[in-house]
Design a protein around this motif. Structure first.
Motif, PDB file in Angstrom:
ATOM      1  N   ALA A  77      36.264  38.895  26.362  1.00  0.00           N
ATOM      2  CA  ALA A  77      35.792  38.650  27.733  1.00  0.00           C
ATOM      3  C   ALA A  77      36.694  37.632  28.424  1.00  0.00           C
ATOM      4  N   ALA A  78      36.988  36.528  27.751  1.00  0.00           N
ATOM      5  CA  ALA A  78      37.852  35.493  28.339  1.00  0.00           C
ATOM      6  C   ALA A  78      39.255  36.045  28.586  1.00  0.00           C
ATOM      7  N   MET A  79      39.771  36.825  27.629  1.00  0.00           N
ATOM      8  CA  MET A  79      41.117  37.372  27.761  1.00  0.00           C
ATOM      9  C   MET A  79      41.204  38.328  28.955  1.00  0.00           C
ATOM     10  N   LEU A  80      40.244  39.246  29.051  1.00  0.00           N
ATOM     11  CA  LEU A  80      40.270  40.214  30.158  1.00  0.00           C
ATOM     12  C   LEU A  80      40.119  39.516  31.493  1.00  0.00           C
ATOM     13  N   GLN A  81      39.204  38.579  31.575  1.00  0.00           N
ATOM     14  CA  GLN A  81      38.981  37.899  32.852  1.00  0.00           C
ATOM     15  C   GLN A  81      40.230  37.157  33.316  1.00  0.00           C
ATOM     16  N   SER A  82      40.942  36.503  32.389  1.00  0.00           N
ATOM     17  CA  SER A  82      42.150  35.773  32.789  1.00  0.00           C
ATOM     18  C   SER A  82      43.283  36.735  33.147  1.00  0.00           C
ATOM     19  N   LEU A  83      43.449  37.809  32.380  1.00  0.00           N
ATOM     20  CA  LEU A  83      44.488  38.789  32.699  1.00  0.00           C
ATOM     21  C   LEU A  83      44.211  39.443  34.057  1.00  0.00           C
ATOM     22  N   HIS A  84      42.953  39.770  34.311  1.00  0.00           N
ATOM     23  CA  HIS A  84      42.613  40.417  35.584  1.00  0.00           C
ATOM     24  C   HIS A  84      42.766  39.447  36.752  1.00  0.00           C
ATOM     25  N   ALA A  85      42.489  38.157  36.527  1.00  0.00           N
ATOM     26  CA  ALA A  85      42.723  37.159  37.580  1.00  0.00           C
ATOM     27  C   ALA A  85      44.215  37.065  37.908  1.00  0.00           C
ATOM     28  N   LEU A  86      45.073  37.144  36.868  1.00  0.00           N
ATOM     29  CA  LEU A  86      46.524  37.131  37.086  1.00  0.00           C
ATOM     30  C   LEU A  86      46.958  38.366  37.871  1.00  0.00           C
ATOM     31  N   VAL A  87      46.454  39.536  37.495  1.00  0.00           N
ATOM     32  CA  VAL A  87      46.797  40.785  38.189  1.00  0.00           C
ATOM     33  C   VAL A  87      46.431  40.686  39.669  1.00  0.00           C
TER      34      VAL A  87
END
Length: 256
Positions: A77-87
């Motif tokens: 969850a933390a990984m996806l949220q941070s990657l999606h925030a970067l995108v």
């Protein structure tokens, strides 16, 4: 291992922000890499002199993708949220984001690349979203690729997990240009087409081109993240695929 996973500097009298993934050969897009990219963009994108960003990578490969360890249920969850925030931060960039790709550009690496604007790739570079092969799917790519290359080509890549060459990427419109030295080609594009423009007017052109795309992508990323975390990760096969990959063994699918 270097202090930071990312090298950051300005060129062209502050008009070109250079970002270089600096953990070869894999250049894994892990929490540290994502945080470094976000910090560099946050610091430099507001500059009124900036006309473009150029993202590239040290070593023979752009990136092998995101950290599979960080995809496990307790941390995904933390990984996806941070990657999606970067995108989303890249999609909201006020200036064009140019990307230079060599070698393998896979998974989360290609998701970051696809959030940019113009992709310059070396001959023989390989681009793919292999997530489905380990029992998961590529959330950001499910949103970004249809906008870039249309439904048919994106579904081929997302459903099969196959990699394509830079040359095939050019034919389907994913890659802007194939060049022996993609970094040099990107800088040459900047010099010829962007350096002499009004930085102010260029920002309006970038915003105009992204109207609709940004709104659609934000809405879809939220829905896809929910699907991934609440449904996919509750299945046997998603967790089995990740464990099999980390254990370097074939996955035993139960189709559930």
């Amino acid at each position: 291992m270097s202090e930071s996973p990312l090298k950051v500097w300005l060129e062209k009298d502050g008009a070109l922000l250079r970002l270089r993934l600096a953990r070869p050969k894999a250049n894994i897009v892990d929490a540290a890499m994502i945080a470094a990219l976000q910090a560099a963009l946050t610091e430099h994108l507001p500059s009124a002199k900036l006309r473009a960003v150029l993202l590239d990578a040290e070593g023979p490969h752009f990136s092998f993708g995101a950290s599979v360890e960080e995809h496990m249920p307790e941390s995904c969850a933390a990984m996806l949220q941070s990657l999606h925030a970067l995108v989303i931060q890249m999609l909201e960039s006020p200036v064009p984001v140019l990307v230079a790709v060599r070698g393998q550009c896979l998974g989360g690496g290609l998701e970051v690349v696809a959030a940019g604007n113009l992709i310059f790739a070396a001959p023989g570079a390989m681009l793919g979203q292999p997530e489905i092969k380990i029992g998961v799917f590529a959330p950001a790519a499910s949103c970004l690729l249809p906008e870039r290359i249309g439904k048919t080509a994106s579904e081929d890549l997302l459903f099969s997990g196959r990699s394509i060459t830079a040359e095939e990427g050019f034919r389907i419109g994913l890659v802007t240009a194939v060049a022996e030295d993609p970094e040099q080609a990107a800088v040459a594009y900047f010099d010829e087409h962007l350096a002499g423009l009004s930085a102010s007017s260029l920002r309006f052109a970038v915003r105009a081109a992204r109207i609709g795309v940004l709104e659609r992508t934000k809405t879809k990323i939220a829905a896809v993240e929910k699907l991934y975390l609440e449904e996919l990760m509750a299945t046997h096969d998603a967790v089995e695929g990740l464990n099999a990959f980390l254990g370097k063994r074939p996955a035993a699918w139960q189709d559930r």
